[in-house]
Design a protein around this motif. Structure first.
Motif, PDB file in Angstrom:
ATOM      1  N   PHE A 112       0.811  -1.217   0.000  1.00 22.06           N
ATOM      2  CA  PHE A 112       0.000   0.000   0.000  1.00 22.06           C
ATOM      3  C   PHE A 112       0.848   1.273   0.000  1.00 22.06           C
ATOM      4  CE2 PHE A 112      -2.988  -3.125   1.587  1.00 22.06           C
ATOM      5  CZ  PHE A 112      -4.192  -2.740   1.013  1.00 22.06           C
ATOM      6  N   ASN A 113       2.135   1.118   0.167  1.00 18.31           N
ATOM      7  CA  ASN A 113       3.027   2.270   0.313  1.00 18.31           C
ATOM      8  C   ASN A 113       3.463   2.795  -1.055  1.00 18.31           C
ATOM      9  OD1 ASN A 113       4.916   4.171   1.021  1.00 18.31           O
ATOM     10  ND2 ASN A 113       6.280   2.747   2.100  1.00 18.31           N
ATOM     11  N   MET A 114       2.958   3.967  -1.415  1.00 16.05           N
ATOM     12  CA  MET A 114       3.296   4.564  -2.716  1.00 16.05           C
ATOM     13  C   MET A 114       4.788   4.913  -2.825  1.00 16.05           C
ATOM     14  SD  MET A 114       0.631   5.178  -4.885  1.00 16.05           S
ATOM     15  CE  MET A 114       0.913   6.720  -5.736  1.00 16.05           C
ATOM     16  N   LEU A 115       5.469   5.031  -1.694  1.00 11.97           N
ATOM     17  CA  LEU A 115       6.874   5.446  -1.688  1.00 11.97           C
ATOM     18  C   LEU A 115       7.833   4.279  -1.451  1.00 11.97           C
ATOM     19  CD1 LEU A 115       6.524   8.758   0.380  1.00 11.97           C
ATOM     20  CD2 LEU A 115       6.595   8.490  -2.109  1.00 11.97           C
ATOM     21  N   LYS A 116       7.298   3.046  -1.455  1.00 17.99           N
ATOM     22  CA  LYS A 116       8.137   1.867  -1.197  1.00 17.99           C
ATOM     23  C   LYS A 116       9.247   1.736  -2.245  1.00 17.99           C
ATOM     24  CE  LYS A 116       7.038  -2.340  -2.451  1.00 17.99           C
ATOM     25  NZ  LYS A 116       6.398  -3.661  -2.588  1.00 17.99           N
ATOM     26  N   ASN A 117      10.469   1.583  -1.753  1.00 15.46           N
ATOM     27  CA  ASN A 117      11.634   1.380  -2.634  1.00 15.46           C
ATOM     28  C   ASN A 117      11.758   2.441  -3.727  1.00 15.46           C
ATOM     29  OD1 ASN A 117      12.307  -0.961  -1.232  1.00 15.46           O
ATOM     30  ND2 ASN A 117      11.053  -2.262  -2.563  1.00 15.46           N
ATOM     31  N   THR A 118      11.270   3.640  -3.458  1.00 17.02           N
ATOM     32  CA  THR A 118      11.356   4.712  -4.451  1.00 17.02           C
ATOM     33  C   THR A 118      12.300   5.803  -3.962  1.00 17.02           C
ATOM     34  OG1 THR A 118       9.465   5.875  -3.504  1.00 17.02           O
ATOM     35  CG2 THR A 118       9.005   4.345  -5.298  1.00 17.02           C
ATOM     36  N   THR A 119      12.795   6.573  -4.920  1.00 17.44           N
ATOM     37  CA  THR A 119      13.592   7.761  -4.608  1.00 17.44           C
ATOM     38  C   THR A 119      12.941   8.937  -5.325  1.00 17.44           C
ATOM     39  OG1 THR A 119      14.996   7.459  -6.562  1.00 17.44           O
ATOM     40  CG2 THR A 119      15.710   6.390  -4.501  1.00 17.44           C
ATOM     41  N   PHE A 120      13.386  10.125  -5.005  1.00 18.74           N
ATOM     42  CA  PHE A 120      12.849  11.305  -5.687  1.00 18.74           C
ATOM     43  C   PHE A 120      13.086  11.202  -7.188  1.00 18.74           C
ATOM     44  CE2 PHE A 120      13.527  15.600  -7.421  1.00 18.74           C
ATOM     45  CZ  PHE A 120      12.260  16.138  -7.186  1.00 18.74           C
ATOM     46  N   ILE A 121      14.305  10.801  -7.565  1.00 15.52           N
ATOM     47  CA  ILE A 121      14.633  10.674  -8.996  1.00 15.52           C
ATOM     48  C   ILE A 121      13.803   9.569  -9.641  1.00 15.52           C
ATOM     49  CG2 ILE A 121      16.440   9.894 -10.592  1.00 15.52           C
ATOM     50  CD1 ILE A 121      18.406  11.611  -9.121  1.00 15.52           C
ATOM     51  N   GLY A 122      13.569   8.491  -8.885  1.00 14.45           N
ATOM     52  CA  GLY A 122      12.762   7.393  -9.416  1.00 14.45           C
ATOM     53  C   GLY A 122      11.333   7.825  -9.709  1.00 14.45           C
ATOM     54  N   ILE A 123      10.729   8.580  -8.792  1.00 12.86           N
ATOM     55  CA  ILE A 123       9.355   9.062  -8.986  1.00 12.86           C
ATOM     56  C   ILE A 123       9.298  10.046 -10.148  1.00 12.86           C
ATOM     57  CG2 ILE A 123       7.502  10.440  -7.952  1.00 12.86           C
ATOM     58  CD1 ILE A 123       8.294   9.207  -5.245  1.00 12.86           C
ATOM     59  N   ILE A 124      10.273  10.965 -10.203  1.00 13.20           N
ATOM     60  CA  ILE A 124      10.317  11.942 -11.305  1.00 13.20           C
ATOM     61  C   ILE A 124      10.471  11.219 -12.647  1.00 13.20           C
ATOM     62  CG2 ILE A 124      11.693  13.802 -12.343  1.00 13.20           C
ATOM     63  CD1 ILE A 124       9.966  14.707 -10.011  1.00 13.20           C
ATOM     64  N   SER A 125      11.290  10.168 -12.662  1.00 13.42           N
ATOM     65  CA  SER A 125      11.495   9.409 -13.909  1.00 13.42           C
ATOM     66  C   SER A 125      10.203   8.749 -14.375  1.00 13.42           C
ATOM     67  CB  SER A 125      12.584   8.350 -13.712  1.00 13.42           C
ATOM     68  OG  SER A 125      13.842   8.947 -13.529  1.00 13.42           O
TER      69      SER A 125
END
Length: 494
Positions: free
Chosen positions: A227-240
């Motif tokens: 359920f975690n939208m930020l799991k294993n993500t980084t700022f650059i990963g989300i922007i990408s």
């Protein structure tokens, strides 16, 4: 065959219907404009659904549900980026491009539009942009053929070689015969089939897993981070992931739908229809993958194929939960997603070869009948090259889809967007934008700088190049006059 006959019969009926539509469109195809842009006659519904279907390929029912199944909601950032990008494309580009192409020599293709908009007498803009289209789209076509082959191979137990031709043949047939009208009409049918599948399937999965509360508890029990939208993500990963939305401004097969609308008045209604369709489809896709976690956790005995290849989650749920006849219809939706995108890509390649090379450089006096048949021959040529590239499934052609999307988005996106909103843009600015965008994508991809998706730096650097180089010169009086006339026309009729 690995599934019962009803599924095969459903596939055959579906493919036959698509080919029949191609022959119906053949009767309305009298000249090159009809073959390439349907004589600019598409109403708002067909424009909307065709734009949506041509965008959403097999990844909508295979790649994205599989990613959600494996990693949870953190993979849904790409869907958010695509929705934002598509909306902005409809809002800022669609209506203006429809009018600008008409005011600039009634342009039928993007290279044709660039050449007329910037009064490029050298032909350099036309050649470079047509080459970019051919290189990236031939790879794109190959990836679609591989996806279709994989569907036939896994559904009917065919050999890869047989599945390759079975998957490609129907798409080539109706594109060859009916051109743009066939592609657009079939896209409308395919878009309807896709949304039906993506609304019905998650509802049935939800019922099979005991309702919303039970399903969510099972997903949480499997892994709370689902359920975690930020799991294993980084700022650059989300922007990408969000950056995928930038690609819409430069995709020739989507922009062609805007150019083919019957009027600017159709665009606003088409935008509402298309965005509603897209949001429902992407929401359904995320739900299929997400609810699939609960279903296969409760039924581990049938989870083998999905464990082996998570991209099969939609296919397996359709086969397990539905009557074989309904399953056939749902699985046809995957074929629809593949065919709708592949047909558009084949036609854009054919258009580039026919309008931007053959007619411009080889046969300026060619008759309309001759040009239509050359267009059909080019569909076959590009399809054969794409099949050749796809013949070895180990070529990792599917992995190049994101590369091609970035290439188009960075090379054409800024040029298209700025050309319809800024009259100060020049021919050298357009050339600089295409070259800087394409080169940045290639270099960035090669060195994998910062882990950032290459479309983002490509789009930014291309936009800067367009502005700086355009400021070093000035548009001609004719360019400004046509731009102002088109903008006035747009504002009066939007």
């Amino acid at each position: 065959m690995s599934v019962s006959n009803p599924t095969l019969i459903t596939f055959v009926i579906y493919i036959a219907a698509m080919v029949l539509i191609g022959f119906m469109a053949y009767r309305s195809t009298n000249n090159l404009s009809d073959y390439i842009l349907g004589g600019r006659s598409l109403g708002s519904v067909v424009t909307a659904l065709s734009a949506g279907a041509s965008d959403m390929s097999g990844w909508l029912l295979m790649g994205l549900p599989g990613a959600i199944y494996m990693s949870g909601l953190s993979e849904s950032w790409i869907a958010i980026g695509l929705i934002v990008g598509a909306y902005l494309n409809w809002l800022f580009v669609a209506g203006r491009l429809r009018v600008q192409t008409e005011h600039n020599g009634d342009a039928l293709t993007l290279p044709d539009y660039f050449s007329s908009r910037f009064e490029d007498k050298s032909g350099l803009l036309r050649i470079i942009s047509a080459v970019v289209i051919l290189v990236f789209f031939t790879i794109y076509c190959a990836s679609g053929i591989v996806a279709g082959a994989r569907l036939f191979e896994s559904t009917f137990g065919m050999s890869y070689e047989t599945a390759l031709w079975a998957g490609a043949a129907a798409t080539i047939a109706y594109t060859f015969v009916g051109g743009f009208l066939a592609v657009s009409w079939t896209d409308t049918v395919q878009a309807t089939l896709m949304i039906f599948a993506l609304i019905l399937t998650p509802i049935i999965v939800l019922l099979a897993t005991g309702g919303v509360d039970t399903t969510f508890l099972a997903i949480e029990a499997k892994n709370p981070d689902n359920f975690n939208m930020l799991k294993n993500t980084t700022f650059i990963g989300i922007i990408s992931l969000m950056g995928w939305g930038l690609g819409y401004f430069g995709q020739p097969h989507i922009l062609a739908r805007f150019m083919a609308a019957d009027s600017v008045k159709s665009i606003a209604k088409a935008r509402r229809i298309s965005m509603t369709w897209m949001i429902l489809c992407l929401g359904g896709t995320v739900a299929v993958g997400f609810f699939g976690i609960a279903y296969f956790s409760a039924h581990p005995e049938v989870a083998g194929p999905v464990t082996e290849n998570h991209e099969r989650v939609f296919i397996e749920l359709a086969k397990l939960l539905f009557n074989p006849w309904i399953a056939g219809v749902l699985l046809s939706a995957i074929l629809a997603a593949v065919m709708s995108t592949l047909s558009c890509q084949l036609l854009v390649c054919s258009s580039a070869l026919t309008e931007d090379f053959y007619k411009t450089f080889l046969r300026k006096t060619a008759s309309q009948v001759e040009l239509v048949w050359v267009g059909r021959a080019m569909v076959l040529l590009v399809a054969l090259v794409a099949i050749g590239l796809a013949a070895n499934p180990n070529n990792r052609v599917l992995g190049l889809v994101s590369y091609a999307w970035a290439g188009f988005g960075a090379a054409f996106g800024p040029v298209v967007l700025i050309s319809v909103i800024w009259k100060g843009m020049t021919r050298n600015g357009a050339l600089a934008g295409i070259l800087v965008g394409a080169i940045t994508v290639i270099v960035w991809k090669h060195f994998e700088l910062l882990g950032l998706y290459e479309i983002i730096p490509g789009f930014i650097f291309a936009s800067l190049a367009i502005y700086v180089v355009s400021k070093m010169g000035a548009p001609t009086a004719g360019m400004v006059e046509r731009f102002d006339a088109a903008e006035k026309d747009y504002n009066l009729n939007k």
